[in-house]
Design a protein around this motif. Structure first.
Motif, short mmCIF file in Angstrom:
data_model
loop_
_atom_site.label_atom_id
_atom_site.label_comp_id
_atom_site.label_asym_id
_atom_site.label_seq_id
_atom_site.Cartn_x
_atom_site.Cartn_y
_atom_site.Cartn_z
N THR A 205 19.74 -91.89 -11.25
CA THR A 205 20.12 -92.51 -12.52
C THR A 205 20.73 -93.89 -12.29
N LEU A 206 21.47 -94.08 -11.22
CA LEU A 206 22.01 -95.39 -10.90
C LEU A 206 20.87 -96.39 -10.68
N LEU A 207 19.82 -95.96 -10.00
CA LEU A 207 18.70 -96.86 -9.70
C LEU A 207 17.74 -97.06 -10.87
N TYR A 208 17.46 -96.00 -11.62
CA TYR A 208 16.40 -96.06 -12.64
C TYR A 208 16.89 -95.87 -14.06
N GLY A 209 18.19 -95.71 -14.25
CA GLY A 209 18.78 -95.68 -15.59
C GLY A 209 18.26 -94.57 -16.46
N PHE A 210 17.91 -94.93 -17.69
CA PHE A 210 17.54 -93.93 -18.69
C PHE A 210 16.25 -93.20 -18.33
N ALA A 211 15.41 -93.79 -17.48
CA ALA A 211 14.20 -93.10 -17.04
C ALA A 211 14.56 -91.80 -16.33
N SER A 212 15.71 -91.77 -15.68
CA SER A 212 16.21 -90.56 -15.04
C SER A 212 17.09 -89.75 -15.98
N LEU A 213 18.02 -90.42 -16.64
CA LEU A 213 18.95 -89.72 -17.52
C LEU A 213 18.22 -88.98 -18.63
N GLY A 214 17.14 -89.55 -19.12
CA GLY A 214 16.35 -88.89 -20.16
C GLY A 214 15.82 -87.53 -19.71
N LEU A 215 15.42 -87.43 -18.45
CA LEU A 215 14.95 -86.15 -17.92
C LEU A 215 16.06 -85.11 -17.91
N LEU A 216 17.23 -85.56 -17.56
CA LEU A 216 18.38 -84.64 -17.52
C LEU A 216 18.79 -84.23 -18.93
N LEU A 217 18.74 -85.15 -19.87
CA LEU A 217 19.09 -84.83 -21.25
C LEU A 217 18.11 -83.82 -21.86
N LYS A 218 16.84 -83.91 -21.46
CA LYS A 218 15.82 -82.98 -21.98
C LYS A 218 15.93 -81.58 -21.38
N TRP B 133 23.58 -103.72 -14.30
CA TRP B 133 24.03 -102.76 -13.29
C TRP B 133 25.18 -101.92 -13.80
N ALA B 134 26.03 -102.51 -14.65
CA ALA B 134 27.13 -101.73 -15.22
C ALA B 134 26.60 -100.62 -16.12
N VAL B 135 25.56 -100.93 -16.89
CA VAL B 135 24.94 -99.91 -17.74
C VAL B 135 24.34 -98.80 -16.88
N HIS B 136 23.67 -99.17 -15.80
CA HIS B 136 23.10 -98.15 -14.91
C HIS B 136 24.20 -97.29 -14.30
N ALA B 137 25.30 -97.91 -13.91
CA ALA B 137 26.42 -97.15 -13.34
C ALA B 137 27.01 -96.21 -14.39
N PHE B 138 27.18 -96.69 -15.61
CA PHE B 138 27.69 -95.85 -16.69
C PHE B 138 26.76 -94.66 -16.92
N GLU B 139 25.45 -94.92 -16.94
CA GLU B 139 24.49 -93.83 -17.11
C GLU B 139 24.58 -92.83 -15.96
N ALA B 140 24.82 -93.32 -14.74
CA ALA B 140 24.94 -92.42 -13.59
C ALA B 140 26.15 -91.49 -13.75
N PHE B 141 27.25 -92.02 -14.27
CA PHE B 141 28.42 -91.16 -14.49
C PHE B 141 28.19 -90.19 -15.65
N ARG C 134 23.43 -82.81 -7.57
CA ARG C 134 24.22 -83.72 -8.41
C ARG C 134 24.18 -85.13 -7.84
N CYS C 135 24.23 -85.25 -6.54
CA CYS C 135 24.15 -86.56 -5.88
C CYS C 135 22.77 -87.19 -6.13
N LEU C 136 21.73 -86.38 -6.07
CA LEU C 136 20.39 -86.89 -6.36
C LEU C 136 20.29 -87.43 -7.78
N TRP C 137 20.85 -86.68 -8.74
CA TRP C 137 20.85 -87.16 -10.13
C TRP C 137 21.63 -88.46 -10.25
N PHE C 138 22.77 -88.53 -9.59
CA PHE C 138 23.60 -89.74 -9.66
C PHE C 138 22.85 -90.95 -9.12
N VAL C 139 22.29 -90.83 -7.93
CA VAL C 139 21.60 -91.96 -7.29
C VAL C 139 20.35 -92.34 -8.09
#
Length: 123
Positions: free
Chosen positions: A101-114, A69-77, A94-99
């Motif tokens: 990414t908090l819930l799904y981690g890199f599966a979400s962050l990867g989309l934002l990075l791309k 969960w800490a990793v997911h929180a870090f990814e959300a920030f 921005r709130c949608l991205w945060f939530v």
């Protein structure tokens, strides 16, 4: 048709990753907090391994759960920082991205990075 300037860009994570992460984190949570409710016997060798961990290494499992969960929180920030850097200024988006990414981690962050925002050409 009006084009968006990218300030409200959002893309939902794929259903595959939503299901995989939800089931995995749910199983991990149940294994840590209510192992007596988990049907380990029906999961074969994987269930035997998880039962062994739950019974003999409960402290380690709890620390692993907290770390996940800490990793997911870090990814959300990190997602919030990426939103700022990519020009996503809409607070709801921005709130949608945060939530997400908090819930799904890199599966979400990867989309934002791309995401590569298109900046208008300056003269």
């Amino acid at each position: 048709m009006a084009k968006s300037d990218g300030c409200d860009y959002f893309k939902r994570a794929s259903l595959f990753w939503i299901v995989v992460v939800t089931v995995s984190m749910g199983f991990f949570t149940c294994t840590v907090f209510v192992p007596e409710k988990v049907p380990f016997a029906q999961l074969g060798a994987f269930g035997s391994f998880c039962k062994h961990l739950a019974e003999n290494h409960a402290g380690f499992m709890f620390k692993g759960w907290c770390a996940a969960w800490a990793v997911h929180a870090f990814e959300a920030f990190i997602a919030m920082r990426m939103c700022r850097e990519k020009g996503i200024t809409n607070s709801t988006t921005r709130c949608l991205w945060f939530v997400q990414t908090l819930l799904y981690g890199f599966a979400s962050l990867g989309l934002l990075l791309k995401y590569k925002p298109v900046h208008p050409k300056q003269r």
